[in-house]
Design a protein around this motif. Structure first.
Motif, mmCIF file in Angstrom:
data_model
loop_
_atom_site.group_PDB
_atom_site.id
_atom_site.type_symbol
_atom_site.label_atom_id
_atom_site.label_comp_id
_atom_site.label_asym_id
_atom_site.label_seq_id
_atom_site.Cartn_x
_atom_site.Cartn_y
_atom_site.Cartn_z
ATOM 1 N N ASP A 194 48.971 38.347 36.331
ATOM 2 C CA ASP A 194 49.144 38.308 34.880
ATOM 3 C C ASP A 194 50.603 38.215 34.504
ATOM 4 O O ASP A 194 50.971 37.561 33.532
ATOM 5 N N TYR A 212 39.661 32.383 32.476
ATOM 6 C CA TYR A 212 40.327 33.424 31.689
ATOM 7 C C TYR A 212 39.833 34.813 32.071
ATOM 8 O O TYR A 212 40.595 35.779 32.079
ATOM 9 N N ARG A 255 40.786 35.197 36.220
ATOM 10 C CA ARG A 255 42.240 35.120 36.429
ATOM 11 C C ARG A 255 42.603 34.702 37.869
ATOM 12 O O ARG A 255 43.356 35.384 38.570
#
Length: 453
Positions: free
Chosen positions: A16, A120, A123
């Motif tokens: 992230d 999404y 990830r």
């Protein structure tokens, strides 16, 4: 549910940090992500949900997507553990798509929006590019739709322009025709105007001649009026003489008629005295049978009644009924339910009959007139137990015969000249008995008279 290992969470957090969106999710991808979270929501326990989402645990997936979409999107972005749990549910429900996305080789036939939504949530490495590619695909599809709509709109506008041109051309031709017709009409009006001016001149000349002729006529009329007045005075004198002669003739006629009346009265007295003597000589008993007794009807105790409709008449003065009942040998025929439903419709039928018959009994005793009360007996389910009061004849109509028809039969059964009074506000009844020589009166007239009993 299987919990992610301790090594997976830091790696995801590191991913992230390395990969992050620099723009908001495309609207189509966001809706698909919310739908995935809403579907996987039900497979989690309340303790596995973030605190802000626990209030939506009992909602259906559709209601969660509608009312908790923003909250689920925020929790998915900020809560790594919640996102990993949603990813596990996605791997269970769509294992092939999840495996292909995590391997970095999504199926070519898959919907880019589905691929972007899965990337999404899961990830994997390069997920930002997948989401961006989905957004570009959505924008491209929107642009294509917009281009197609623009082409259709342009075609529509071209067609409207062609129609407008055609309409303008036809309208121009029509206006030219109207202009030409207006010019021709203006020329015709000018000719008519010139002709009218000539007619006016001729008319003025005729007026001058008419005035001269009128003056001549006035002179002649004055002479004729003078002669007519003289003739009128002479005729008035003759009219006075004629009126005096007529008055003298009238006096002579009255004197002659008085003598004839005296002779006729003497003859009538002689006939009456002879009739009384003949009745004493033959010892004839008084008649106890009335014409109403000959009409076929159902006596009380045979059937039960039903009501009828009513329409108002006009006479409502009780004094009128007293005058009618005071006539010699008067017969009062009452439309029973018509009167009771006008005066006291809230009572049961049995009490309506008893109240009306009680009042009629008193009225019969006071007036001495013959009284007949008729009730509708059609479709009676049981006998009507009723003792008619003294002085009142009570009749029920037979099945198939209405009380109105029975009343008309009673009126027709009476001899001409007998005073018969029928109480009913039904216009058909009133018209029918009037043809038979009876006098119809309104039900309210009897009700007002009975209220004084």
């Amino acid at each position: 549910m299987e919990q992610p290992d301790s090594g997976a969470e830091p790696a995801d957090g590191a991913g992230d940090a390395v990969e992050a969106l620099d723009r908001p999710l495309p609207e189509g991808v966001r809706r698909r992500v919310v739908a995935l979270v809403s579907d996987a929501f039900g497979g989690l326990t309340v303790t596995e949900l973030p605190a802000q989402l626990r209030q939506y645990a009992r909602f259906t997936p559709t209601r969660r997507a509608r009312f908790a979409g923003n909250a689920m999107a925020a929790a998915l972005e900020s809560d790594t553990l919640f996102r990993q749990r949603i990813g596990e549910r996605l791997r269970e429900s769509q294992p092939e798509l999840a495996a292909a996305v995590e391997a970095g080789s999504p199926p070519a036939a898959a919907d880019p929006v589905d691929v972007a939504a899965a990337a999404y949530v899961l990830r994997p490495v390069g997920w930002v590019k997948l989401v961006a590619a989905a957004g570009e695909e959505v924008q491209r599809a929107d642009a294509e739709r917009a281009d197609e709509e623009g082409r259709r709109e342009l075609e529509r506008l071209r067609e409207e322009l062609a129609q407008a041109r055609t309409q303008t051309k036809s309208e121009t031709e029509r206006l030219r025709g109207e202009l030409e017709a207006a010019r021709k009409e203006a020329d015709a009006l000018q000719r008519k105007l010139r002709s009218a001016l000539n007619e006016v001149k001729r008319g003025e000349a005729a007026v001058r001649r008419g005035k001269a002729e009128t003056e001549t006529v006035r002179t002649e009329a004055a002479a004729r009026i003078s002669a007519a007045e003289s003739e009128t005075r002479r005729l008035r004198a003759r009219l006075g003489e004629a009126e005096a002669s007529v008055e003298a003739s009238r006096r002579a006629a009255r004197e002659g008629r008085s003598v004839e009346d005296m002779r006729l009265r003497l003859l009538l007295d002689t006939v009456l005295d002879a009739a009384r003597g003949l009745r004493r000589e033959l010892a004839l008993p008084p008649s106890s049978i009335r014409p109403a007794d000959s009409v076929d009807a159902v006596e009380p105790g045979a059937m039960s009644p039903k009501d009828i409709a009513a329409r108002a008449l006009s006479d409502t003065d009780p004094a009128l009924l007293d005058q009618l009942l005071a006539l010699p040998q008067a017969h009062l025929i009452v439309d029973g339910y018509n009167v009771t439903k006008t005066g006291y419709p809230q009572l049961p039928l049995e009490k309506q009959r008893l109240r009306l018959l009680g009042g009629l009994a008193v009225l019969a005793a006071q007036s001495g007139a013959e009284m007949t009360c008729v009730f509708d007996g059609a479709e009676l389910a049981a006998p009507v137990l009723l003792a008619p009061p003294r002085g009142v004849r009570v009749l029920f109509s037979k099945p198939g015969v209405t009380a109105d028809e029975l009343i008309r039969q009673l009126a027709r059964a009476e001899p001409p000249g007998r005073p018969v009074v029928v109480v009913s506000t039904d216009r058909e009844v009133a018209d029918g008995v009037a043809k038979a020589g009876a006098r119809p009166v309104a039900s309210v007239l009897l009700l007002k008279r009975l209220s004084r009993v």
